[in-house]
Motif scaffolding. Sequence first.
Motif, PDB file in Angstrom:
ATOM      1  N   GLU A 153      58.695  37.935  69.113  1.00 48.07           N
ATOM      2  CA  GLU A 153      59.025  36.672  69.237  1.00 48.07           C
ATOM      3  C   GLU A 153      57.994  36.299  69.828  1.00 48.07           C
ATOM      4  O   GLU A 153      57.123  36.796  70.789  1.00 48.07           O
ATOM      5  CB  GLU A 153      60.649  37.420  69.860  1.00 48.07           C
ATOM      6  N   TYR A 154      58.761  35.457  70.177  1.00 50.05           N
ATOM      7  CA  TYR A 154      57.698  34.029  70.952  1.00 50.05           C
ATOM      8  C   TYR A 154      58.124  32.507  71.449  1.00 50.05           C
ATOM      9  O   TYR A 154      59.587  32.096  70.949  1.00 50.05           O
ATOM     10  CB  TYR A 154      56.240  33.044  69.624  1.00 50.05           C
ATOM     11  N   PHE A 155      57.883  32.131  72.592  1.00 52.43           N
ATOM     12  CA  PHE A 155      58.278  30.845  73.748  1.00 52.43           C
ATOM     13  C   PHE A 155      57.753  30.346  73.626  1.00 52.43           C
ATOM     14  O   PHE A 155      56.968  29.753  74.419  1.00 52.43           O
ATOM     15  CB  PHE A 155      59.180  32.000  74.662  1.00 52.43           C
ATOM     16  N   ASP A 156      58.052  29.367  72.575  1.00 50.89           N
ATOM     17  CA  ASP A 156      57.020  27.873  72.081  1.00 50.89           C
ATOM     18  C   ASP A 156      57.666  26.681  73.081  1.00 50.89           C
ATOM     19  O   ASP A 156      58.684  25.682  72.845  1.00 50.89           O
ATOM     20  CB  ASP A 156      57.242  27.476  70.619  1.00 50.89           C
ATOM     21  N   LYS A 157      57.322  26.671  74.240  1.00 51.95           N
ATOM     22  CA  LYS A 157      57.526  25.946  75.213  1.00 51.95           C
ATOM     23  C   LYS A 157      57.423  23.993  74.806  1.00 51.95           C
ATOM     24  O   LYS A 157      58.073  23.363  75.127  1.00 51.95           O
ATOM     25  CB  LYS A 157      56.829  25.843  76.685  1.00 51.95           C
ATOM     26  N   TYR A 158      56.487  23.663  74.187  1.00 51.58           N
ATOM     27  CA  TYR A 158      56.200  22.488  73.519  1.00 51.58           C
ATOM     28  C   TYR A 158      57.506  22.535  72.685  1.00 51.58           C
ATOM     29  O   TYR A 158      57.717  20.881  73.113  1.00 51.58           O
ATOM     30  CB  TYR A 158      54.486  22.701  73.295  1.00 51.58           C
ATOM     31  N   LEU A 159      57.703  23.186  71.884  1.00 50.11           N
ATOM     32  CA  LEU A 159      59.312  22.623  71.299  1.00 50.11           C
ATOM     33  C   LEU A 159      59.961  21.640  72.495  1.00 50.11           C
ATOM     34  O   LEU A 159      60.774  20.778  71.865  1.00 50.11           O
ATOM     35  CB  LEU A 159      59.947  23.290  70.739  1.00 50.11           C
ATOM     36  N   PHE A 160      60.794  22.603  73.092  1.00 50.00           N
ATOM     37  CA  PHE A 160      61.462  21.894  73.820  1.00 50.00           C
ATOM     38  C   PHE A 160      60.716  20.382  74.998  1.00 50.00           C
ATOM     39  O   PHE A 160      62.323  19.630  75.130  1.00 50.00           O
ATOM     40  CB  PHE A 160      62.634  22.743  75.110  1.00 50.00           C
TER      41      PHE A 160
END
Length: 178
Positions: free
Chosen positions: A30-37
């Motif tokens: 899993e990964y949290f892509d902060k640029y998406l939000f």
Amino acid sequence: MDKHTLAKEIYNTAHLDGEFKLRSGKVSNEYFDKYLFESNPKILEEVANYLSTLIPEGTEILAGLEMGGIPIATALSLKTGIPAVYVRKKAKEYGTCKLAEGIDIEGKNVCIIEDVVTTGGQIKLSAKDLKEYGAKIKYVLCVIDREQSGKENLDEAGLVLHSLLTMSDLKAATAITR
């Protein structure tokens, strides 16, 4: 949008499943892509609405750290009218050779803005650099505290972290629907 719904929106927008190589070299499913939000105008506007209430009194400049803090600082500046500067990891080596692009920070009360805080390492380095340019820094605002010693590390450096959400908040907001 209430804060619980915002947390759910951020998590659902930025949480990815798959196979990802992390900065540490480890592989995660899993990964949290902060640029998406951050690139979603609806979410960014809500983030600015909530974070604006956390800006310490007396703040004269919002300092968005390269790269994720820049859109947050810009949105906060538009919401509050407080000027923003954009802070590089190192001063550029041409032109004006500035570390902080924008309004002069010397002698000003500057609040550092970051998107996600993990250990706080880059924030500590940037705060030190900004202080060398004459900024007065005590506070850091972030959207998400990943709860991996960032708050404690910043506290040891004399910086006070205020976060809108924690990673626990994000996971709790989605626990009911997952």
